[in-house]
Design an enzyme around this catalytic site. Structure first.
Site, short mmCIF file in Angstrom:
data_model
loop_
_atom_site.label_atom_id
_atom_site.label_comp_id
_atom_site.label_asym_id
_atom_site.label_seq_id
_atom_site.Cartn_x
_atom_site.Cartn_y
_atom_site.Cartn_z
N LYS A 12 4.60 2.11 7.59
CA LYS A 12 4.63 0.43 6.82
C LYS A 12 3.42 -0.08 7.41
CE LYS A 12 9.35 0.31 6.67
NZ LYS A 12 10.60 -0.72 7.49
N TYR A 52 12.51 -0.17 -3.77
CA TYR A 52 13.53 -0.74 -2.42
C TYR A 52 14.30 -1.58 -3.94
CZ TYR A 52 11.47 -0.57 1.69
OH TYR A 52 10.27 -0.25 2.99
N ASN A 115 9.59 -2.23 11.90
CA ASN A 115 9.73 -1.22 12.27
C ASN A 115 9.33 0.54 11.40
OD1 ASN A 115 11.21 -0.47 9.94
ND2 ASN A 115 12.94 -0.47 10.07
N HIS A 118 9.96 4.11 7.33
CA HIS A 118 10.79 4.11 6.19
C HIS A 118 10.80 5.97 6.10
CE1 HIS A 118 13.01 4.25 2.63
NE2 HIS A 118 12.36 5.51 1.95
N GLU A 129 11.78 8.84 -4.58
CA GLU A 129 10.73 8.31 -3.90
C GLU A 129 9.31 9.51 -3.82
OE1 GLU A 129 13.43 6.04 -0.34
OE2 GLU A 129 12.77 7.69 -0.34
#
Length: 153
Positions: A12, A52, A115, A118, A129
């Site tokens: 990310k 998402y 975080n 992904h 994905e």
């Protein structure tokens, strides 16, 4: 279990900005997974809304999409034995404070909103994905070290 199982892992914007891409790649390589696709992308909000889509009704969705579009991400496809489940274990819990040391999030993150990575949560979502992020396909090759990583028995 399949030696050819694939998973989608994405660093990310916070992980890219903090210079953690190489460390994350190294962990997957050292574990024995094969990198079959890699790209640095400045994703559009439209593309991220597709990625998402399962979270669209959640209150945090708009902020998530905006954050993910705020900087480049690194998308990767890794292949190997039980790649999805093992990849998720390597990342650690979504909340980094619940992630044990030794996981990527346990070692590098403190906040759910930052975080680092992904990871696909199921083989089916991994394939969706991968198709979304790598419509051009992935590389197919054999690594000389595969016989030293996988056992026939």
């Amino acid at each position: 279990m399949s030696f050819n199982e694939r998973t989608y892992i994405m660093v990310k914007p916070d992980g890219v900005q903090r210079g953690l891409v190489g460390k994350i790649i190294a962990r997957f390589e050292e574990r024995g997974f094969k990198l079959i696709a890699l790209k640095l992308v400045q994703a559009t909000e439209e593309h991220l809304e597709k990625h998402y889509a399962d979270l669209k009704g959640k209150p945090f969705f708009p902020g998530l999409v905006k954050y993910m579009a705020s900087g480049p991400v690194v998308g990767m496809v890794w292949q190997g034995l039980d790649a999805v489940k093992t990849g998720r274990a390597m990342l650690g819990a979504t909340n980094p404070l619940a992630s044990v040391p030794g996981t990527i999030r346990g070692d590098y993150a403190l906040s759910v909103g930052r975080n680092i990575c992904h990871g696909s949560d199921a083989v089916e979502s991994a394939e969706k994905e991968i198709a979304l992020w790598f419509p051009e396909g992935v590389a197919q090759y054999t690594q000389a070290q595969e016989s030293w990583i996988f056992s026939d028995n």
